[in-house]
Scaffold this motif. Structure first.
Motif, PDB file in Angstrom:
ATOM      1  N   VAL A  19       0.848  -1.193   0.000  1.00  0.00           N
ATOM      2  CA  VAL A  19       0.000   0.000   0.000  1.00  0.00           C
ATOM      3  C   VAL A  19       0.881   1.240   0.000  1.00  0.00           C
ATOM      4  O   VAL A  19       1.782   1.374   0.834  1.00  0.00           O
ATOM      5  CB  VAL A  19      -0.932   0.026   1.231  1.00  0.00           C
ATOM      6  CG1 VAL A  19      -1.713   1.333   1.287  1.00  0.00           C
ATOM      7  CG2 VAL A  19      -1.892  -1.153   1.191  1.00  0.00           C
ATOM      8  N   GLN A  20       0.626   2.145  -0.937  1.00  0.00           N
ATOM      9  CA  GLN A  20       1.313   3.425  -0.975  1.00  0.00           C
ATOM     10  C   GLN A  20       0.382   4.516  -0.462  1.00  0.00           C
ATOM     11  O   GLN A  20      -0.799   4.550  -0.817  1.00  0.00           O
ATOM     12  CB  GLN A  20       1.765   3.769  -2.393  1.00  0.00           C
ATOM     13  CG  GLN A  20       2.959   2.978  -2.886  1.00  0.00           C
ATOM     14  CD  GLN A  20       3.544   3.570  -4.153  1.00  0.00           C
ATOM     15  OE1 GLN A  20       2.885   4.310  -4.878  1.00  0.00           O
ATOM     16  NE2 GLN A  20       4.799   3.265  -4.432  1.00  0.00           N
ATOM     17  N   ILE A  21       0.922   5.405   0.371  1.00  0.00           N
ATOM     18  CA  ILE A  21       0.146   6.522   0.885  1.00  0.00           C
ATOM     19  C   ILE A  21       0.972   7.789   0.765  1.00  0.00           C
ATOM     20  O   ILE A  21       2.198   7.748   0.645  1.00  0.00           O
ATOM     21  CB  ILE A  21      -0.282   6.302   2.357  1.00  0.00           C
ATOM     22  CG1 ILE A  21       0.948   6.165   3.271  1.00  0.00           C
ATOM     23  CG2 ILE A  21      -1.176   5.082   2.483  1.00  0.00           C
ATOM     24  CD1 ILE A  21       0.604   6.056   4.740  1.00  0.00           C
ATOM     25  N   THR A  22       0.299   8.934   0.805  1.00  0.00           N
ATOM     26  CA  THR A  22       1.008  10.203   0.779  1.00  0.00           C
ATOM     27  C   THR A  22       1.478  10.550   2.190  1.00  0.00           C
ATOM     28  O   THR A  22       1.009   9.970   3.182  1.00  0.00           O
ATOM     29  CB  THR A  22       0.108  11.320   0.261  1.00  0.00           C
ATOM     30  OG1 THR A  22      -0.982  11.517   1.183  1.00  0.00           O
ATOM     31  CG2 THR A  22      -0.466  10.967  -1.116  1.00  0.00           C
ATOM     32  N   LEU A  23       2.372  11.512   2.290  1.00  0.00           N
ATOM     33  CA  LEU A  23       2.848  11.941   3.604  1.00  0.00           C
ATOM     34  C   LEU A  23       1.703  12.573   4.394  1.00  0.00           C
ATOM     35  O   LEU A  23       1.623  12.403   5.623  1.00  0.00           O
ATOM     36  CB  LEU A  23       4.009  12.920   3.453  1.00  0.00           C
ATOM     37  CG  LEU A  23       4.747  13.303   4.737  1.00  0.00           C
ATOM     38  CD1 LEU A  23       5.375  12.069   5.389  1.00  0.00           C
ATOM     39  CD2 LEU A  23       5.820  14.349   4.450  1.00  0.00           C
ATOM     40  N   GLU A  24       0.817  13.278   3.706  1.00  0.00           N
ATOM     41  CA  GLU A  24      -0.340  13.852   4.389  1.00  0.00           C
ATOM     42  C   GLU A  24      -1.227  12.761   4.979  1.00  0.00           C
ATOM     43  O   GLU A  24      -1.726  12.895   6.104  1.00  0.00           O
ATOM     44  CB  GLU A  24      -1.151  14.725   3.421  1.00  0.00           C
ATOM     45  CG  GLU A  24      -0.523  16.053   3.054  1.00  0.00           C
ATOM     46  CD  GLU A  24       0.527  15.944   1.950  1.00  0.00           C
ATOM     47  OE1 GLU A  24       1.129  16.976   1.592  1.00  0.00           O
ATOM     48  OE2 GLU A  24       0.742  14.817   1.446  1.00  0.00           O
ATOM     49  N   GLU A  25      -1.407  11.665   4.226  1.00  0.00           N
ATOM     50  CA  GLU A  25      -2.197  10.543   4.741  1.00  0.00           C
ATOM     51  C   GLU A  25      -1.495   9.882   5.926  1.00  0.00           C
ATOM     52  O   GLU A  25      -2.154   9.466   6.888  1.00  0.00           O
ATOM     53  CB  GLU A  25      -2.441   9.522   3.632  1.00  0.00           C
ATOM     54  CG  GLU A  25      -3.405   9.994   2.559  1.00  0.00           C
ATOM     55  CD  GLU A  25      -3.552   9.008   1.430  1.00  0.00           C
ATOM     56  OE1 GLU A  25      -4.686   8.814   0.933  1.00  0.00           O
ATOM     57  OE2 GLU A  25      -2.534   8.424   0.995  1.00  0.00           O
ATOM     58  N   ALA A  26      -0.167   9.799   5.845  1.00  0.00           N
ATOM     59  CA  ALA A  26       0.576   9.235   6.974  1.00  0.00           C
ATOM     60  C   ALA A  26       0.434  10.121   8.211  1.00  0.00           C
ATOM     61  O   ALA A  26       0.399   9.619   9.338  1.00  0.00           O
ATOM     62  CB  ALA A  26       2.050   9.087   6.602  1.00  0.00           C
ATOM     63  N   TYR A  27       0.348  11.415   8.011  1.00  0.00           N
ATOM     64  CA  TYR A  27       0.229  12.343   9.133  1.00  0.00           C
ATOM     65  C   TYR A  27      -1.155  12.250   9.791  1.00  0.00           C
ATOM     66  O   TYR A  27      -1.280  12.169  11.021  1.00  0.00           O
ATOM     67  CB  TYR A  27       0.468  13.776   8.646  1.00  0.00           C
ATOM     68  CG  TYR A  27       0.413  14.823   9.726  1.00  0.00           C
ATOM     69  CD1 TYR A  27       1.546  15.169  10.450  1.00  0.00           C
ATOM     70  CD2 TYR A  27      -0.780  15.474  10.039  1.00  0.00           C
ATOM     71  CE1 TYR A  27       1.506  16.124  11.452  1.00  0.00           C
ATOM     72  CE2 TYR A  27      -0.835  16.429  11.035  1.00  0.00           C
ATOM     73  CZ  TYR A  27       0.308  16.760  11.739  1.00  0.00           C
ATOM     74  OH  TYR A  27       0.247  17.710  12.733  1.00  0.00           O
ATOM     75  N   HIS A  28      -2.188  12.264   8.979  1.00  0.00           N
ATOM     76  CA  HIS A  28      -3.552  12.317   9.512  1.00  0.00           C
ATOM     77  C   HIS A  28      -4.174  10.929   9.712  1.00  0.00           C
ATOM     78  O   HIS A  28      -5.161  10.801  10.441  1.00  0.00           O
ATOM     79  CB  HIS A  28      -4.453  13.131   8.570  1.00  0.00           C
ATOM     80  CG  HIS A  28      -4.066  14.573   8.460  1.00  0.00           C
ATOM     81  ND1 HIS A  28      -4.286  15.489   9.469  1.00  0.00           N
ATOM     82  CD2 HIS A  28      -3.452  15.253   7.452  1.00  0.00           C
ATOM     83  CE1 HIS A  28      -3.845  16.676   9.099  1.00  0.00           C
ATOM     84  NE2 HIS A  28      -3.329  16.567   7.872  1.00  0.00           N
ATOM     85  N   GLY A  29      -3.582   9.891   9.087  1.00  0.00           N
ATOM     86  CA  GLY A  29      -4.233   8.587   9.050  1.00  0.00           C
ATOM     87  C   GLY A  29      -5.162   8.516   7.857  1.00  0.00           C
ATOM     88  O   GLY A  29      -5.646   9.549   7.361  1.00  0.00           O
ATOM     89  N   THR A  30      -5.415   7.321   7.373  1.00  0.00           N
ATOM     90  CA  THR A  30      -6.253   7.182   6.189  1.00  0.00           C
ATOM     91  C   THR A  30      -6.853   5.784   6.148  1.00  0.00           C
ATOM     92  O   THR A  30      -6.651   4.975   7.071  1.00  0.00           O
ATOM     93  CB  THR A  30      -5.427   7.454   4.913  1.00  0.00           C
ATOM     94  OG1 THR A  30      -6.295   7.487   3.778  1.00  0.00           O
ATOM     95  CG2 THR A  30      -4.363   6.388   4.700  1.00  0.00           C
ATOM     96  N   THR A  31      -7.586   5.474   5.103  1.00  0.00           N
ATOM     97  CA  THR A  31      -8.156   4.137   4.903  1.00  0.00           C
ATOM     98  C   THR A  31      -7.907   3.704   3.462  1.00  0.00           C
ATOM     99  O   THR A  31      -7.697   4.527   2.569  1.00  0.00           O
ATOM    100  CB  THR A  31      -9.669   4.108   5.189  1.00  0.00           C
ATOM    101  OG1 THR A  31     -10.329   5.038   4.320  1.00  0.00           O
ATOM    102  CG2 THR A  31      -9.953   4.464   6.640  1.00  0.00           C
ATOM    103  N   ARG A  32      -7.929   2.416   3.264  1.00  0.00           N
ATOM    104  CA  ARG A  32      -7.863   1.844   1.928  1.00  0.00           C
ATOM    105  C   ARG A  32      -8.896   0.729   1.837  1.00  0.00           C
ATOM    106  O   ARG A  32      -9.133   0.002   2.808  1.00  0.00           O
ATOM    107  CB  ARG A  32      -6.475   1.250   1.647  1.00  0.00           C
ATOM    108  CG  ARG A  32      -5.389   2.290   1.384  1.00  0.00           C
ATOM    109  CD  ARG A  32      -5.612   2.991   0.061  1.00  0.00           C
ATOM    110  NE  ARG A  32      -4.487   3.843  -0.288  1.00  0.00           N
ATOM    111  CZ  ARG A  32      -4.354   5.099   0.100  1.00  0.00           C
ATOM    112  NH1 ARG A  32      -5.284   5.656   0.872  1.00  0.00           N
ATOM    113  NH2 ARG A  32      -3.313   5.809  -0.282  1.00  0.00           N
ATOM    114  N   THR A  33      -9.501   0.599   0.676  1.00  0.00           N
ATOM    115  CA  THR A  33     -10.447  -0.489   0.430  1.00  0.00           C
ATOM    116  C   THR A  33      -9.793  -1.493  -0.494  1.00  0.00           C
ATOM    117  O   THR A  33      -9.319  -1.141  -1.574  1.00  0.00           O
ATOM    118  CB  THR A  33     -11.747   0.039  -0.194  1.00  0.00           C
ATOM    119  OG1 THR A  33     -12.350   1.003   0.691  1.00  0.00           O
ATOM    120  CG2 THR A  33     -12.734  -1.099  -0.417  1.00  0.00           C
ATOM    121  N   LEU A  34      -9.734  -2.763  -0.041  1.00  0.00           N
ATOM    122  CA  LEU A  34      -9.073  -3.820  -0.804  1.00  0.00           C
ATOM    123  C   LEU A  34     -10.062  -4.945  -1.071  1.00  0.00           C
ATOM    124  O   LEU A  34     -11.051  -5.108  -0.346  1.00  0.00           O
ATOM    125  CB  LEU A  34      -7.854  -4.371  -0.048  1.00  0.00           C
ATOM    126  CG  LEU A  34      -6.759  -3.369   0.338  1.00  0.00           C
ATOM    127  CD1 LEU A  34      -6.965  -2.866   1.759  1.00  0.00           C
ATOM    128  CD2 LEU A  34      -5.390  -4.006   0.216  1.00  0.00           C
TER     129      LEU A  34
END
Length: 327
Positions: free
Chosen positions: A161-176
């Motif tokens: 899974v690749q995420i942006t630095l902003e997503e790493a900062y705030h947290g995020t979700t992914r649908t798989l």
């Protein structure tokens, strides 16, 4: 009887270490596991070969015997002899002239009671009397023994899974998508490249009513145009014009949580680093704690001067020369 090249099956050299063999086995087991390839007979057959190869190469005694057999087999071929005329009898397991197979377990139960069919004629002939450790592996290895008997457990699987630095900062979700299931995976604040996020019970489905395995997300944080992560800290450059560097002042600096004002003292040199506490990445263990933002000054020298600006700089240079002739 056909010779089985176990090193080729696992894709490793004959000099491969135990660690290399185990790593290759796990990768292939994940790829060809029947849970991942339901109804695919070719994948199931390959999975059996992979487990047979690992059964031999992960056991020092079996591997030693197999290596001796392999050397003899290769020498026979190099001499130009017919492979079909190779004398297997000296390598038979059990007593001369017969084959004794000692099965200790229900290794074939997960494949419809196949039992010894899990292994090739080659294996049963050469290694039958040496027994088998019986354990088609993996969960972290494929099956795990519980409550005194071997039960099938779903396979642990991994997803990149690749995420942006902003997503790493705030947290995020992914649908798989997994086995026809849509899985909404939560990635907590503070994730960084190389970290793993475990989603319990969302791996491959199990055999015979056992629990499914787990899903592990391997996180990669994409490079950012402004910030470079260093653990929980972030590094960035801050552009300061020459006048502010000389006279002091305030500059606006971007963070992942909005802009802030940074005070620049008079006479600030290029390369000076300011620490903005608490403006870095969240701590993965406690999102309320943050690292720092390390901002390094980059002085911007004016490239295009008006006639008046050039005149003033020349006056300053002359004044400095008058005050310090040795400079």
């Amino acid at each position: 009887m056909e010779y089985e090249d176990y090193y080729k099956i696992l894709g490793v050299d004959r000099s491969a270490s135990d660690k290399d063999i185990k790593r290759a086995y796990r990768q292939l087991a994940r790829q060809f596991h029947p849970d991942v390839n339901p109804g695919d007979k070719r994948a199931e057959d390959q999975f059996k070969k992979i487990n047979e190869a690992y059964e031999v190469l992960s056991d020092p005694e079996k591997r030693s015997k197999y290596n001796r057999l392999g050397a003899s087999w290769q020498q026979w071929q190099r001499m130009g002899h017919d492979p079909g005329q190779f004398d297997w009898s000296q390598w038979f397991a059990g007593t001369p002239g017969g084959i004794r197979v000692d099965w200790s377990g229900d290794i074939g139960s997960s494949f419809g009671g196949a039992g010894a069919d899990m292994f090739s004629d080659f294996f049963r002939t050469i290694f039958g009397s040496m027994g088998q450790r019986g354990n088609v592996r993996t969960a972290d290895d494929v099956f795990r023994s519980t409550t005194g008997r071997r039960t099938a457990q779903g396979q642990n699987v991994e997803a990149e899974v690749q995420i942006t630095l902003e997503e790493a900062y705030h947290g995020t979700t992914r649908t798989l998508e997994r086995d026809g299931r849509r899985i909404r995976a939560k990635i907590p604040p503070g994730a960084r490249s190389g970290s793993k996020v475990r989603i319990a019970g969302k791996g491959a489905l199990s055999y015979g009513g056992g629990s499914p395995g787990d899903l592990y997300l391997n996180i990669t944080v994409k490079p950012h145009s402004l910030f470079k992560p260093e653990g929980n800290n972030l590094r960035c450059n801050v552009n300061v014009d020459l006048y502010t560097a000389v006279l002091g002042g305030q500059v606006q600096i971007s963070t992942l949580n909005g802009d802030v004002s940074l005070k620049i003292p008079p006479g600030t040199n290029g390369g000076k680093t300011f620490r903005l506490r608490g403006k870095g990445m969240p701590n993965p263990r406690s999102s309320k704690q943050h690292g720092d933002l390390l901002a390094t000054v980059q002085i911007q020298v004016p490239q295009r001067l008006s006639a008046r600006e050039r005149e003033l700089f020349e006056e300053l240079a002359q004044i400095r020369e008058d005050l310090d002739p040795t400079h």
